[in-house]
Design a protein around this motif. Structure first.
Motif, PDB file in Angstrom:
ATOM      1  N   TRP A 164       8.791  31.581  31.328  1.00 40.01           N
ATOM      2  CA  TRP A 164       7.566  32.079  31.967  1.00 40.01           C
ATOM      3  C   TRP A 164       7.251  31.227  33.188  1.00 40.01           C
ATOM      4  O   TRP A 164       6.624  30.182  33.104  1.00 40.01           O
ATOM      5  N   GLN A 165       7.735  31.669  34.350  1.00 39.85           N
ATOM      6  CA  GLN A 165       7.460  31.019  35.627  1.00 39.85           C
ATOM      7  C   GLN A 165       7.089  32.097  36.633  1.00 39.85           C
ATOM      8  O   GLN A 165       7.842  32.404  37.550  1.00 39.85           O
ATOM      9  N   PRO A 166       5.902  32.698  36.480  1.00 35.36           N
ATOM     10  CA  PRO A 166       5.539  33.905  37.234  1.00 35.36           C
ATOM     11  C   PRO A 166       4.889  33.596  38.575  1.00 35.36           C
ATOM     12  O   PRO A 166       4.470  32.472  38.856  1.00 35.36           O
ATOM     13  N   MET A 167       4.759  34.638  39.391  1.00 34.40           N
ATOM     14  CA  MET A 167       4.026  34.545  40.648  1.00 34.40           C
ATOM     15  C   MET A 167       2.523  34.488  40.394  1.00 34.40           C
ATOM     16  O   MET A 167       1.779  33.849  41.138  1.00 34.40           O
ATOM     17  N   GLY A 168       2.061  35.167  39.356  1.00 37.53           N
ATOM     18  CA  GLY A 168       0.647  35.204  39.004  1.00 37.53           C
ATOM     19  C   GLY A 168       0.491  35.435  37.519  1.00 37.53           C
ATOM     20  O   GLY A 168       1.466  35.545  36.778  1.00 37.53           O
ATOM     21  N   MET A 169      -0.761  35.510  37.059  1.00 36.06           N
ATOM     22  CA  MET A 169      -1.063  35.723  35.632  1.00 36.06           C
ATOM     23  C   MET A 169      -0.508  34.608  34.756  1.00 36.06           C
ATOM     24  O   MET A 169      -0.200  34.809  33.582  1.00 36.06           O
ATOM     25  N   GLU A 170      -0.410  33.398  35.308  1.00 33.21           N
ATOM     26  CA  GLU A 170       0.135  32.279  34.538  1.00 33.21           C
ATOM     27  C   GLU A 170      -0.618  32.052  33.243  1.00 33.21           C
ATOM     28  O   GLU A 170      -0.036  31.680  32.219  1.00 33.21           O
ATOM     29  N   GLY A 171      -1.937  32.280  33.277  1.00 33.65           N
ATOM     30  CA  GLY A 171      -2.781  31.972  32.131  1.00 33.65           C
ATOM     31  C   GLY A 171      -2.502  32.810  30.904  1.00 33.65           C
ATOM     32  O   GLY A 171      -2.945  32.459  29.807  1.00 33.65           O
ATOM     33  N   THR A 172      -1.768  33.922  31.044  1.00 34.89           N
ATOM     34  CA  THR A 172      -1.472  34.734  29.862  1.00 34.89           C
ATOM     35  C   THR A 172      -0.393  34.105  28.987  1.00 34.89           C
ATOM     36  O   THR A 172      -0.228  34.487  27.830  1.00 34.89           O
ATOM     37  N   GLU A 173       0.372  33.157  29.562  1.00 39.91           N
ATOM     38  CA  GLU A 173       1.469  32.507  28.827  1.00 39.91           C
ATOM     39  C   GLU A 173       2.371  33.543  28.162  1.00 39.91           C
ATOM     40  O   GLU A 173       2.657  33.493  26.961  1.00 39.91           O
ATOM     41  N   SER A 174       2.858  34.487  28.966  1.00 42.48           N
ATOM     42  CA  SER A 174       3.669  35.601  28.458  1.00 42.48           C
ATOM     43  C   SER A 174       5.138  35.181  28.329  1.00 42.48           C
ATOM     44  O   SER A 174       6.015  35.648  29.060  1.00 42.48           O
TER      45      SER A 174
ATOM     46  N   ALA B 217      -5.627  32.947  56.659  1.00 42.24           N
ATOM     47  CA  ALA B 217      -4.936  31.819  56.040  1.00 42.24           C
ATOM     48  C   ALA B 217      -5.914  30.832  55.426  1.00 42.24           C
ATOM     49  O   ALA B 217      -5.668  30.277  54.346  1.00 42.24           O
ATOM     50  N   ARG B 218      -7.047  30.609  56.089  1.00 47.07           N
ATOM     51  CA  ARG B 218      -8.018  29.638  55.572  1.00 47.07           C
ATOM     52  C   ARG B 218      -8.559  30.068  54.213  1.00 47.07           C
ATOM     53  O   ARG B 218      -8.749  29.249  53.311  1.00 47.07           O
ATOM     54  N   GLY B 219      -8.782  31.368  54.049  1.00 52.43           N
ATOM     55  CA  GLY B 219      -9.314  31.837  52.784  1.00 52.43           C
ATOM     56  C   GLY B 219      -8.320  31.757  51.638  1.00 52.43           C
ATOM     57  O   GLY B 219      -8.719  31.788  50.471  1.00 52.43           O
ATOM     58  N   LEU B 220      -7.034  31.652  51.965  1.00 52.75           N
ATOM     59  CA  LEU B 220      -6.021  31.572  50.927  1.00 52.75           C
ATOM     60  C   LEU B 220      -5.748  30.145  50.471  1.00 52.75           C
ATOM     61  O   LEU B 220      -4.881  29.919  49.625  1.00 52.75           O
ATOM     62  N   LEU B 221      -6.489  29.192  51.020  1.00 48.59           N
ATOM     63  CA  LEU B 221      -6.363  27.801  50.598  1.00 48.59           C
ATOM     64  C   LEU B 221      -7.334  27.494  49.471  1.00 48.59           C
ATOM     65  O   LEU B 221      -8.416  28.080  49.389  1.00 48.59           O
ATOM     66  N   GLU B 222      -6.960  26.554  48.602  1.00 46.86           N
ATOM     67  CA  GLU B 222      -7.895  26.041  47.610  1.00 46.86           C
ATOM     68  C   GLU B 222      -8.998  25.261  48.335  1.00 46.86           C
ATOM     69  O   GLU B 222      -8.749  24.694  49.401  1.00 46.86           O
ATOM     70  N   PRO B 223     -10.248  25.257  47.840  1.00 50.39           N
ATOM     71  CA  PRO B 223     -10.657  25.759  46.521  1.00 50.39           C
ATOM     72  C   PRO B 223     -11.131  27.212  46.518  1.00 50.39           C
ATOM     73  O   PRO B 223     -11.715  27.648  45.530  1.00 50.39           O
ATOM     74  N   GLU B 224     -10.886  27.951  47.607  1.00 53.00           N
ATOM     75  CA  GLU B 224     -11.262  29.360  47.600  1.00 53.00           C
ATOM     76  C   GLU B 224     -10.478  30.088  46.496  1.00 53.00           C
ATOM     77  O   GLU B 224      -9.334  29.728  46.203  1.00 53.00           O
ATOM     78  N   PRO B 225     -11.066  31.112  45.893  1.00 58.05           N
ATOM     79  CA  PRO B 225     -10.421  31.757  44.744  1.00 58.05           C
ATOM     80  C   PRO B 225      -9.395  32.821  45.101  1.00 58.05           C
ATOM     81  O   PRO B 225      -8.730  33.351  44.215  1.00 58.05           O
ATOM     82  N   PHE B 226      -9.242  33.120  46.396  1.00 66.26           N
ATOM     83  CA  PHE B 226      -8.487  34.326  46.760  1.00 66.26           C
ATOM     84  C   PHE B 226      -7.006  34.237  46.426  1.00 66.26           C
ATOM     85  O   PHE B 226      -6.400  35.228  46.011  1.00 66.26           O
ATOM     86  N   GLY B 227      -6.390  33.069  46.630  1.00 63.78           N
ATOM     87  CA  GLY B 227      -4.965  32.956  46.325  1.00 63.78           C
ATOM     88  C   GLY B 227      -4.666  33.329  44.892  1.00 63.78           C
ATOM     89  O   GLY B 227      -3.754  34.124  44.607  1.00 63.78           O
ATOM     90  N   ARG B 228      -5.460  32.805  43.966  1.00 65.49           N
ATOM     91  CA  ARG B 228      -5.215  33.079  42.550  1.00 65.49           C
ATOM     92  C   ARG B 228      -5.560  34.525  42.196  1.00 65.49           C
ATOM     93  O   ARG B 228      -4.832  35.181  41.444  1.00 65.49           O
ATOM     94  N   LEU B 229      -6.687  35.028  42.704  1.00 64.90           N
ATOM     95  CA  LEU B 229      -7.066  36.410  42.406  1.00 64.90           C
ATOM     96  C   LEU B 229      -6.025  37.400  42.907  1.00 64.90           C
ATOM     97  O   LEU B 229      -5.674  38.368  42.223  1.00 64.90           O
ATOM     98  N   ILE B 230      -5.505  37.142  44.108  1.00 64.40           N
ATOM     99  CA  ILE B 230      -4.507  38.042  44.695  1.00 64.40           C
ATOM    100  C   ILE B 230      -3.195  37.978  43.915  1.00 64.40           C
ATOM    101  O   ILE B 230      -2.582  39.011  43.614  1.00 64.40           O
ATOM    102  N   ARG B 231      -2.755  36.776  43.570  1.00 66.60           N
ATOM    103  CA  ARG B 231      -1.505  36.655  42.806  1.00 66.60           C
ATOM    104  C   ARG B 231      -1.615  37.331  41.446  1.00 66.60           C
ATOM    105  O   ARG B 231      -0.692  38.026  41.008  1.00 66.60           O
ATOM    106  N   ASP B 232      -2.752  37.136  40.777  1.00 66.91           N
ATOM    107  CA  ASP B 232      -2.923  37.731  39.453  1.00 66.91           C
ATOM    108  C   ASP B 232      -2.906  39.256  39.531  1.00 66.91           C
ATOM    109  O   ASP B 232      -2.249  39.925  38.724  1.00 66.91           O
ATOM    110  N   LEU B 233      -3.628  39.815  40.502  1.00 63.39           N
ATOM    111  CA  LEU B 233      -3.697  41.273  40.583  1.00 63.39           C
ATOM    112  C   LEU B 233      -2.339  41.858  40.971  1.00 63.39           C
ATOM    113  O   LEU B 233      -1.902  42.867  40.410  1.00 63.39           O
ATOM    114  N   ARG B 234      -1.651  41.221  41.909  1.00 64.56           N
ATOM    115  CA  ARG B 234      -0.324  41.726  42.287  1.00 64.56           C
ATOM    116  C   ARG B 234       0.630  41.712  41.093  1.00 64.56           C
ATOM    117  O   ARG B 234       1.405  42.640  40.887  1.00 64.56           O
ATOM    118  N   MET B 235       0.579  40.644  40.312  1.00 65.76           N
ATOM    119  CA  MET B 235       1.479  40.542  39.163  1.00 65.76           C
ATOM    120  C   MET B 235       1.126  41.588  38.097  1.00 65.76           C
ATOM    121  O   MET B 235       2.007  42.243  37.532  1.00 65.76           O
TER     122      MET B 235
END
Length: 390
Positions: free
Chosen positions: A191-201, A332-350
């Motif tokens: 389990w080494q995904p692009m997103g949805m890491e928290g599901t531990e699938s 690009a600025r919005g995709l940096l931490e601590p903004e939530p967009f990088g994680r939200l986008i990766r999770d939804l795409r996955m």
């Protein structure tokens, strides 16, 4: 009366005299709101909020001990949980799916046992995906051999429902994963995904696990019985639309903080996104209406399955359009931490990579072109009558 109609009749009876929904989700909203942002790892606190909400047994009929939710309310619940966290929504949807299958196909004693275990807070799931080393029943059908991939929740799920190959066909097995008789081993690095890491699938191997006779749920082939098999997609689409809600809300807040919410380009961009998402939700609600018609009064199953495919496609298209617009809007600025967009986008795409989207599109096209053109209005009238009678 067909077996599908019998299931629907039992569910209808369990909802007779159901309580008003007003305020039903209030405790859950409060519990999820306290999480601030989605948890980075496995969503322990989100799952606990669901356990404390009184909705943990959603999926079971009221007769079997589930909360008194009708179909539209259950889909709103899925959307609400997806809005809080897509990994959380994926796990809860799998939990609800397992309970619904057991409630539909389990014997009375099995349903009672499962209701008690769900009431005690155990996490259920359905793990169907597998490779060439898939799970099968051996030694008289009471021992497992093989592995499952994309086992969402991994070792956190103590009651996985496994469709496995048996002598008579695909058989549902409810594994007591924490029992001494079970052998559950995680395959390292699976389990080494692009997103949805928290599901531990992760990938799990069940070889050597022993079963009791009452761990076999229903008969061979029940898992693939329609319309339940395909119509379950309405739930995960509701979760995905909830994730899209969250992303759109975060983008709106971000643009407002930057003073860019009045920009005409942004307004044009997100007007189209909202209409797509809203249209997908309306199509999903129509799918639920058609499902009731099939379950309660023998509606057109083919029409329902076509609607489910349409909902899948509309949800995917609307979410992909939102992802593109969001990336352009925050830059690009919005995709940096601590903004939530990088994680939200990766999770939804996955999460949008549900199995066989092209097959769903192809089925829908063949269904549409294979119908007599003059039948459309008459069919819609019949479906409306089925729902009213139900």
């Amino acid at each position: 009366m067909t077996s599908t109609q019998q299931m629907g009749a039992r569910e209808a009876e369990s909802h007779a005299g159901k309580l008003p929904e007003s305020g039903r989700f209030g405790p859950l909203v409060a519990g999820l709101a306290s999480l601030d942002r989605p948890e980075r790892g496995f969503p322990v606190r989100g799952l606990e909020a669901l356990r404390q909400s009184g909705l943990w047994s959603a999926g079971l009929t009221a007769t079997d001990g589930g909360p008194d939710l009708d179909g539209p309310a259950l889909l709103r619940l899925m959307r609400l949980v997806g809005r809080a966290s897509l990994p959380l929504g994926r796990l809860f949807e799998g939990h609800v799916n397992a309970l619904a299958l057991i409630s539909a196909y389990g014997a009375p004693a099995q349903r009672a046992r499962v209701a008690a275990e769900a009431g005690a807070g155990r996490l259920f799931g359905v793990w169907n995906t597998e490779g060439p080393d898939g799970v099968r029943l051996i030694q008289g059908g009471l021992r497992l051999e093989g592995a499952k991939t994309f086992a969402s929740g991994g070792r956190h799920v103590t009651r996985p429902l496994l469709p496995v190959d048996g002598e008579g066909g695909r058989q549902l097995v409810l594994l007591r994963a924490d029992a001494p008789e079970s052998r559950v081993r995680e395959v390292s690095g699976s389990w080494q995904p692009m997103g949805m890491e928290g599901t531990e699938s992760v990938k799990l191997d069940f070889s050597g696990s022993r079963l009791a006779p009452d761990d076999l749920i229903g008969g061979a082939g029940d898992y693939y019985r329609q319309p339940m098999f395909s119509a379950g997609a309405l739930r995960f689409c509701a979760v995905q639309l909830g994730g899209a809600d969250r992303l759109l809300t975060e983008v709106r807040g971000y643009l407002r903080r930057l003073g860019r919410h009045g920009d005409e380009v942004q307004a044009l961009r997100f007007a189209g996104c909202w209409t797509g998402l809203h249209g997908a939700w309306l199509a999903l609600a129509e799918g639920e209406r058609l499902e009731r018609g099939v379950l309660y009064s023998g509606g057109d199953e083919g029409r329902l399955l076509a609607q489910v495919d349409a909902v899948r496609l509309m949800t995917e298209d609307a979410c992909l359009a939102l992802l593109e617009a969001s990336e352009r809007a925050v830059g690009a600025r919005g995709l940096l931490e601590p903004e939530p967009f990088g994680r939200l986008i990766r999770d939804l795409r996955m999460y949008l990579r549900q199995p066989a989207p092209d097959a769903a599109r192809l089925r829908l096209g063949h269904w549409l072109l294979g119908r007599p053109p003059e039948s459309d209005w008459e069919a819609d009238d019949r479906e409306a009558e089925h729902v009213r009678e139900g």
